[in-house]
Design a protein around this motif. Structure first.
Motif, PDB file in Angstrom:
ATOM      1  N   ILE A  66       0.844  -1.201   0.000  1.00  0.00           N
ATOM      2  CA  ILE A  66       0.000   0.000   0.000  1.00  0.00           C
ATOM      3  C   ILE A  66       0.878   1.248   0.000  1.00  0.00           C
ATOM      4  CG2 ILE A  66      -1.749   1.291   1.283  1.00  0.00           C
ATOM      5  CD1 ILE A  66      -2.723  -1.395   2.419  1.00  0.00           C
ATOM      6  N   LYS A  67       1.885   1.268   0.862  1.00  0.00           N
ATOM      7  CA  LYS A  67       2.808   2.396   0.892  1.00  0.00           C
ATOM      8  C   LYS A  67       3.516   2.557  -0.448  1.00  0.00           C
ATOM      9  CE  LYS A  67       3.868   1.977   5.852  1.00  0.00           C
ATOM     10  NZ  LYS A  67       4.944   1.778   6.847  1.00  0.00           N
ATOM     11  N   SER A  68       3.921   1.431  -1.016  1.00  0.00           N
ATOM     12  CA  SER A  68       4.617   1.474  -2.307  1.00  0.00           C
ATOM     13  C   SER A  68       3.721   2.052  -3.394  1.00  0.00           C
ATOM     14  CB  SER A  68       5.083   0.069  -2.691  1.00  0.00           C
ATOM     15  OG  SER A  68       5.698   0.067  -3.963  1.00  0.00           O
ATOM     16  N   ASN A  69       2.458   1.630  -3.417  1.00  0.00           N
ATOM     17  CA  ASN A  69       1.514   2.141  -4.421  1.00  0.00           C
ATOM     18  C   ASN A  69       1.295   3.646  -4.268  1.00  0.00           C
ATOM     19  OD1 ASN A  69       1.216  -0.466  -5.369  1.00  0.00           O
ATOM     20  ND2 ASN A  69      -0.676  -0.855  -4.235  1.00  0.00           N
ATOM     21  N   ILE A  70       1.135   4.096  -3.015  1.00  0.00           N
ATOM     22  CA  ILE A  70       0.905   5.522  -2.768  1.00  0.00           C
ATOM     23  C   ILE A  70       2.127   6.334  -3.179  1.00  0.00           C
ATOM     24  CG2 ILE A  70       0.534   7.245  -0.963  1.00  0.00           C
ATOM     25  CD1 ILE A  70      -1.133   5.164   0.538  1.00  0.00           C
ATOM     26  N   ALA A  72       2.390   6.530  -7.023  1.00  0.00           N
ATOM     27  CA  ALA A  72       1.428   7.461  -7.611  1.00  0.00           C
ATOM     28  C   ALA A  72       1.908   8.905  -7.443  1.00  0.00           C
ATOM     29  CB  ALA A  72       0.058   7.274  -6.968  1.00  0.00           C
ATOM     30  N   HIS A  73       2.393   9.241  -6.264  1.00  0.00           N
ATOM     31  CA  HIS A  73       2.915  10.597  -6.031  1.00  0.00           C
ATOM     32  C   HIS A  73       4.146  10.858  -6.908  1.00  0.00           C
ATOM     33  CE1 HIS A  73       0.271  10.714  -2.511  1.00  0.00           C
ATOM     34  NE2 HIS A  73       0.530  12.011  -2.416  1.00  0.00           N
ATOM     35  N   GLY A  74       4.980   9.837  -7.043  1.00  0.00           N
ATOM     36  CA  GLY A  74       6.172  10.001  -7.866  1.00  0.00           C
ATOM     37  C   GLY A  74       5.843  10.265  -9.325  1.00  0.00           C
ATOM     38  N   GLN A  75       4.858   9.575  -9.860  1.00  0.00           N
ATOM     39  CA  GLN A  75       4.467   9.792 -11.258  1.00  0.00           C
ATOM     40  C   GLN A  75       3.875  11.181 -11.456  1.00  0.00           C
ATOM     41  OE1 GLN A  75       2.386   6.634 -13.307  1.00  0.00           O
ATOM     42  NE2 GLN A  75       3.202   5.083 -11.926  1.00  0.00           N
ATOM     43  N   PRO A 113      -0.495  21.492  -4.738  1.00  0.00           N
ATOM     44  CA  PRO A 113      -0.055  21.189  -3.358  1.00  0.00           C
ATOM     45  C   PRO A 113       0.379  19.741  -3.171  1.00  0.00           C
ATOM     46  CG  PRO A 113      -2.446  21.190  -3.439  1.00  0.00           C
ATOM     47  CD  PRO A 113      -1.980  21.565  -4.819  1.00  0.00           C
ATOM     48  N   LEU A 114       1.246  19.273  -4.063  1.00  0.00           N
ATOM     49  CA  LEU A 114       1.712  17.893  -3.950  1.00  0.00           C
ATOM     50  C   LEU A 114       2.674  17.761  -2.776  1.00  0.00           C
ATOM     51  CD1 LEU A 114       1.616  15.100  -5.441  1.00  0.00           C
ATOM     52  CD2 LEU A 114       3.762  15.786  -6.552  1.00  0.00           C
ATOM     53  N   LEU A 156       5.663  13.173   2.471  1.00  0.00           N
ATOM     54  CA  LEU A 156       5.050  11.897   2.106  1.00  0.00           C
ATOM     55  C   LEU A 156       5.623  10.768   2.950  1.00  0.00           C
ATOM     56  CD1 LEU A 156       3.154  10.314   0.248  1.00  0.00           C
ATOM     57  CD2 LEU A 156       5.030  10.139  -1.400  1.00  0.00           C
ATOM     58  N   LYS A 157       6.921  10.780   3.170  1.00  0.00           N
ATOM     59  CA  LYS A 157       7.554   9.737   3.980  1.00  0.00           C
ATOM     60  C   LYS A 157       6.992   9.739   5.394  1.00  0.00           C
ATOM     61  CE  LYS A 157      12.044   7.972   5.499  1.00  0.00           C
ATOM     62  NZ  LYS A 157      11.598   7.790   6.900  1.00  0.00           N
ATOM     63  N   ALA A 158       6.823  10.941   5.957  1.00  0.00           N
ATOM     64  CA  ALA A 158       6.276  11.039   7.311  1.00  0.00           C
ATOM     65  C   ALA A 158       4.844  10.504   7.361  1.00  0.00           C
ATOM     66  CB  ALA A 158       6.321  12.489   7.788  1.00  0.00           C
TER      67      ALA A 158
END
Length: 346
Positions: A303-307, A310-313, A331-332, A338-340
């Motif tokens: 789940i973390k990897s998917n999120i 998506a943010h990375g793309q 406001p990305l 994101l890590k926090a």
């Protein structure tokens, strides 16, 4: 021993396969919340002040959390494990394996069916966590029985004999011919029933059901957080593919109606709100069903990897397709933010 086998099969049929869920059996997550409160109270009561000193309470209090915990398990799961624990050292290993296979298969099906009832009563997330919780527990408990829960089911297949029967019924073949062309001789000699052997593995089936439910949970949690981003990326990919075959459709992404800076800013704001408002309650509920941190870590890793992906793309698209001024309006979350946020999951 024959009577014991008969009684065990009747027990499986009545208490596992035929168990009818009661209202209390579907009261999730209320049952877990009550059990957690009772366990916390018992834990606090395990230490009391005597003459100004802190001493441990009597041993009679220390087992209360365990008793509270056993009450949350769905009855067919408890009945299955109780039966197997009683039979394990009482009957032949092969006979035990057959009964265990039957009991585990019935228990797995019962948990799945009850999960659908929990979905109607409490919602889809509770249903998925209910199934994951109980199938994980069942898998862990049956691992102590050193047997393979595999049986071979042998049947006779008559489906290929339909043509012979049709020819007999239509009069094309005779049953009274005294030769090799006799319909019955041909049917039995050339197209007799086939023996079909099928291997049934309850452990494998349980693993497959558990895997499917975990994958569904991961997908739903991912969609709850970043579904708008996934939809945006899908649209972008479709537009690029269409532009590759039709140059008239080729224009900068920010000029597309769905990808205007204001539209993307609104989309990312919605994702940020979901990360703050929708995910934390779901994570808290997961902790209620799955108290083991290691289990949650495994479940939340994809789940973390998917999120993060998506943010990375989206970040890459902002860098390539938008001006710095336009990107600044979006406001990305920054990588450290994101890590926090992801570290708080699980």
């Amino acid at each position: 021993q024959e009577r014991l086998i008969y009684r065990s099969q009747a027990y499986i049929k009545d208490h596992v396969e035929g168990y009818q869920a009661k209202a209390d059996d579907l009261a999730y997550p209320a049952k877990l919340e009550a059990a957690a409160a009772k366990a916390a109270a018992a834990s606090n009561a395990a230490v009391e002040a005597v003459d100004g000193e802190i001493t441990e309470a009597s041993n009679g209090d220390t087992h209360e959390p365990d008793e509270a915990a056993t009450g949350v398990w769905y009855p067919p799961v408890r009945f299955t494990l109780l039966l197997l624990s009683k039979l394990y050292h009482c009957i032949d290993t092969k006979i035990f394996a057959g009964l265990a296979q039957e009991a585990v298969a019935a228990c797995t099906a019962s948990v799945q069916a009850t999960g659908r009832l929990v979905a109607k009563h409490s919602g889809g997330l509770d249903a998925q966590l209910f199934v994951i919780q109980h199938l994980l527990f069942l898998r862990e408990q049956i691992a102590q029985f050193d047997v393979d829960l595999i049986v071979t089911d042998i049947d006779l297949d008559f489906t290929h004999m339909r043509d012979h029967v049709r020819r007999i019924m239509s009069g094309e073949a005779s049953l009274f011919t005294l030769s090799s062309s006799n319909a019955m001789v041909q049917m039995l000699g050339r197209g007799g029933p086939r023996v079909v052997a099928a291997s049934i593995d309850s452990k494998r089936d349980l693993e497959q059901q558990l895997k499917a439910c975990c994958e569904s949970f991961i997908l739903n949690m991912t969609k709850a957080a970043v579904e708008p981003m996934l939809g945006f990326i899908t649209k972008f990919t479709a537009v690029r593919l269409a532009a590759g075959s039709n140059q008239a459709l080729a224009k900068p992404l920010r000029e597309q109606a769905f990808a205007a800076p204001s539209k993307l800013a609104e989309l990312v704001t919605g994702v940020n709100n979901a990360m703050r408002e929708r995910l934390p309650p779901a994570v808290e509920k997961t902790r209620l069903y799955l108290p083991n941190p290691a289990t949650r870590a495994i479940l939340f890793r994809p789940i973390k990897s998917n999120i993060a992906e998506a943010h990375g793309q989206i970040a890459q698209l902002l860098e390539k397709e938008y001006s710095p001024e336009e990107a600044a309006q979006i406001p990305l979350m920054q990588p450290d933010q994101l890590k926090a946020a992801l570290d708080d999951l699980s």
